[in-house]
Design a protein around this motif. Structure first.
Motif, short mmCIF file in Angstrom:
data_model
loop_
_atom_site.label_atom_id
_atom_site.label_comp_id
_atom_site.label_asym_id
_atom_site.label_seq_id
_atom_site.Cartn_x
_atom_site.Cartn_y
_atom_site.Cartn_z
N ILE A 1 -1.56 13.05 -7.31
CA ILE A 1 -1.54 12.20 -6.11
C ILE A 1 -2.52 11.04 -6.29
CG2 ILE A 1 -1.86 12.12 -3.60
CD1 ILE A 1 -1.53 15.16 -3.56
N LEU A 2 -2.06 9.84 -6.03
CA LEU A 2 -2.95 8.68 -6.01
C LEU A 2 -2.56 7.76 -4.86
CD1 LEU A 2 -1.43 5.89 -7.09
CD2 LEU A 2 -1.87 6.88 -9.33
N HIS A 3 -3.51 6.94 -4.46
CA HIS A 3 -3.29 5.95 -3.41
C HIS A 3 -3.54 4.57 -4.02
CE1 HIS A 3 -3.59 9.43 -0.71
NE2 HIS A 3 -4.70 9.73 -1.37
N TYR A 4 -2.68 3.62 -3.73
CA TYR A 4 -2.89 2.28 -4.29
C TYR A 4 -2.72 1.22 -3.21
CZ TYR A 4 2.09 0.90 -4.39
OH TYR A 4 3.36 0.54 -4.05
N GLN A 5 -3.33 0.07 -3.48
CA GLN A 5 -3.07 -1.12 -2.66
C GLN A 5 -3.14 -2.35 -3.56
OE1 GLN A 5 -6.03 -2.37 0.23
NE2 GLN A 5 -7.61 -1.10 -0.71
N VAL A 6 -2.29 -3.31 -3.27
CA VAL A 6 -2.30 -4.57 -4.03
C VAL A 6 -3.39 -5.45 -3.44
CG1 VAL A 6 -0.97 -6.59 -4.71
CG2 VAL A 6 0.17 -4.37 -4.47
N LEU A 7 -4.38 -5.79 -4.27
CA LEU A 7 -5.50 -6.61 -3.81
C LEU A 7 -5.23 -8.10 -3.94
CD1 LEU A 7 -8.65 -4.77 -5.25
CD2 LEU A 7 -7.60 -4.53 -2.99
N LYS A 8 -4.47 -8.48 -4.98
CA LYS A 8 -4.32 -9.91 -5.24
C LYS A 8 -3.10 -10.16 -6.12
CE LYS A 8 -7.19 -13.89 -6.58
NZ LYS A 8 -8.53 -14.30 -7.05
N THR B 1 0.86 -1.19 0.00
CA THR B 1 0.00 0.00 0.00
C THR B 1 0.89 1.23 0.00
OG1 THR B 1 -1.68 -1.17 1.30
CG2 THR B 1 -1.84 1.23 1.21
N ASP B 2 0.53 2.24 -0.80
CA ASP B 2 1.37 3.43 -0.83
C ASP B 2 0.60 4.61 -1.45
OD1 ASP B 2 3.61 4.94 -0.38
OD2 ASP B 2 4.82 4.06 -2.00
N THR B 3 1.12 5.79 -1.23
CA THR B 3 0.65 7.02 -1.88
C THR B 3 1.74 7.50 -2.82
OG1 THR B 3 -0.75 7.66 -0.01
CG2 THR B 3 -0.05 9.41 -1.51
N LEU B 4 1.38 7.75 -4.06
CA LEU B 4 2.33 8.24 -5.05
C LEU B 4 2.09 9.71 -5.32
CD1 LEU B 4 2.26 5.33 -7.70
CD2 LEU B 4 3.71 5.56 -5.65
N ILE B 5 3.16 10.49 -5.27
CA ILE B 5 3.08 11.92 -5.56
C ILE B 5 4.11 12.24 -6.64
CG2 ILE B 5 3.27 14.26 -4.64
CD1 ILE B 5 2.61 13.12 -1.88
N HIS B 6 3.62 12.76 -7.75
CA HIS B 6 4.50 13.16 -8.85
C HIS B 6 4.03 14.51 -9.39
CE1 HIS B 6 5.02 8.70 -8.96
NE2 HIS B 6 6.26 9.01 -9.28
N TRP B 7 4.85 15.08 -10.23
CA TRP B 7 4.47 16.26 -11.01
C TRP B 7 4.42 15.82 -12.47
CZ3 TRP B 7 3.18 20.88 -8.74
CH2 TRP B 7 3.44 20.98 -7.37
N LEU B 8 3.25 15.98 -13.09
CA LEU B 8 3.05 15.47 -14.45
C LEU B 8 3.03 16.61 -15.46
CD1 LEU B 8 0.25 12.77 -13.96
CD2 LEU B 8 2.72 12.61 -13.53
N LEU C 1 -7.88 7.95 -6.83
CA LEU C 1 -7.25 9.20 -7.25
C LEU C 1 -7.59 10.33 -6.30
CD1 LEU C 1 -7.89 9.22 -11.11
CD2 LEU C 1 -5.72 8.82 -9.94
N GLU C 2 -6.58 11.12 -6.00
CA GLU C 2 -6.81 12.35 -5.24
C GLU C 2 -6.83 13.55 -6.17
OE1 GLU C 2 -4.63 14.53 -1.52
OE2 GLU C 2 -4.91 12.36 -1.38
N THR C 3 -6.19 13.41 -7.33
CA THR C 3 -6.22 14.43 -8.37
C THR C 3 -6.62 13.75 -9.68
OG1 THR C 3 -3.86 14.06 -8.79
CG2 THR C 3 -4.46 15.89 -7.32
N GLY C 4 -6.99 14.52 -10.66
CA GLY C 4 -7.38 13.94 -11.94
C GLY C 4 -6.55 14.52 -13.07
N ARG C 5 -5.42 13.92 -13.35
CA ARG C 5 -4.51 14.42 -14.38
C ARG C 5 -4.52 13.52 -15.62
NH1 ARG C 5 -4.74 19.11 -11.97
NH2 ARG C 5 -3.55 19.25 -10.02
N HIS C 6 -4.00 14.05 -16.70
CA HIS C 6 -3.94 13.33 -17.97
C HIS C 6 -3.12 12.04 -17.80
CE1 HIS C 6 -2.01 12.64 -22.02
NE2 HIS C 6 -3.27 12.73 -22.38
N HIS C 7 -3.76 10.91 -18.09
CA HIS C 7 -3.11 9.59 -18.02
C HIS C 7 -2.48 9.33 -16.65
CE1 HIS C 7 -2.50 9.25 -22.70
NE2 HIS C 7 -3.78 9.31 -22.34
N GLN C 8 -3.07 9.89 -15.60
CA GLN C 8 -2.41 9.87 -14.29
C GLN C 8 -2.06 8.48 -13.77
OE1 GLN C 8 -4.17 12.28 -11.18
NE2 GLN C 8 -3.13 11.14 -9.57
#
Length: 233
Positions: A142-149, A112-119, A161-168
């Motif tokens: 900014i997005l948050h992810y977790q591995v489900l399986k 599980t992690d939060t990814l922060i980048h500048w696109l 998604l915390e933001t909505g960017r192009h191809h985020q």
């Protein structure tokens, strides 16, 4: 990829009321008309409404948000001009909570992690580049992810998604070494047979702007053996 996989006879409607309609987009459908000239999903939904309610003349339909052409899943449209600005506001203020499922070949570095980048988007090749720090003409993502399986050959990752960017989602997952299955543009080694990428807008949750009811919609997964394995015990 087929120019249009949906039509009014096989359109998968997930929710509908007087104000809005939510459908399960198929890979290859474009949500709104573009320079390709291909029939957009919005026109297919208009035809569906026109036939279902025997509406004469033009049918109103407002595009609330979009999904990339090779992706699948939940897409909402406004059925009235009154509902459209309310739904636009809902999405702009992050009142609509979207959850995506993605299939990746490589194991994400963390469960599980939060990814922060500048696109930064390049319109010439319709591609975004991720940077670790702010740069010219870049936007914070900014997005948050977790591995489900863990599957035999892939990992099922859930993304919020915390933001909505192009191809985020596509570019941020690729930036951690996890390009999405079939996504040649962002570094996967081969395409999916139907030209799709394995990114699915799985769930949408929001408070209805008119009725104030809590609405939850889940889009069935594409008919594909790898996606099928995601639902097996």
């Amino acid at each position: 990829m087929s120019k249009l996989l949906s039509n009014k006879t096989n359109l998968q409607v997930l929710y509908e009321d007087n104000h809005l309609i939510i459908v399960n987009k198929r890979a290859g459908d474009i949500v709104q008309g573009d320079k390709t000239g291909d029939t957009p999903l919005s026109d297919v939904v208009k035809d569906y409404i026109k036939d279902k309610y025997n509406k004469p003349g033009n049918v109103y339909l407002g595009v609330v948000h979009r999904l990339d052409r090779p992706t699948t899943g939940v897409v909402m449209f406004a059925k009235t001009s009154k509902a459209l600005p309310r739904l636009n506001k809902l999405f702009a203020e992050r009142g609509a909570h979207k959850t995506y499922w993605a299939l990746v070949k490589n194991a994400p570095p963390k469960q599980t992690d939060t990814l922060i980048h500048w696109l930064r988007k390049n319109p010439k090749n319709n591609k975004s580049t991720a940077f670790p720090n702010k740069s010219a003409e870049s936007k914070k993502a900014i997005l948050h992810y977790q591995v489900l399986k863990q599957l035999d050959n892939y990992y099922l990752v859930e993304v919020a998604l915390e933001t909505g960017r192009h191809h985020q989602i596509r570019v941020q997952l690729a930036s951690i070494g996890c390009p999405i299955k079939g996504d040649l543009k962002y570094g996967f080694n081969r395409s999916n047979p139907d030209g799709s990428i394995s990114l699915h807008a799985r769930h949408l949750e929001f408070t209805h702007p008119v009725s104030k009811k809590d609405i939850q919609v889940t889009a069935p997964l594409p008919n594909d053996p790898v996606w099928d394995a995601c639902l097996e015990d």
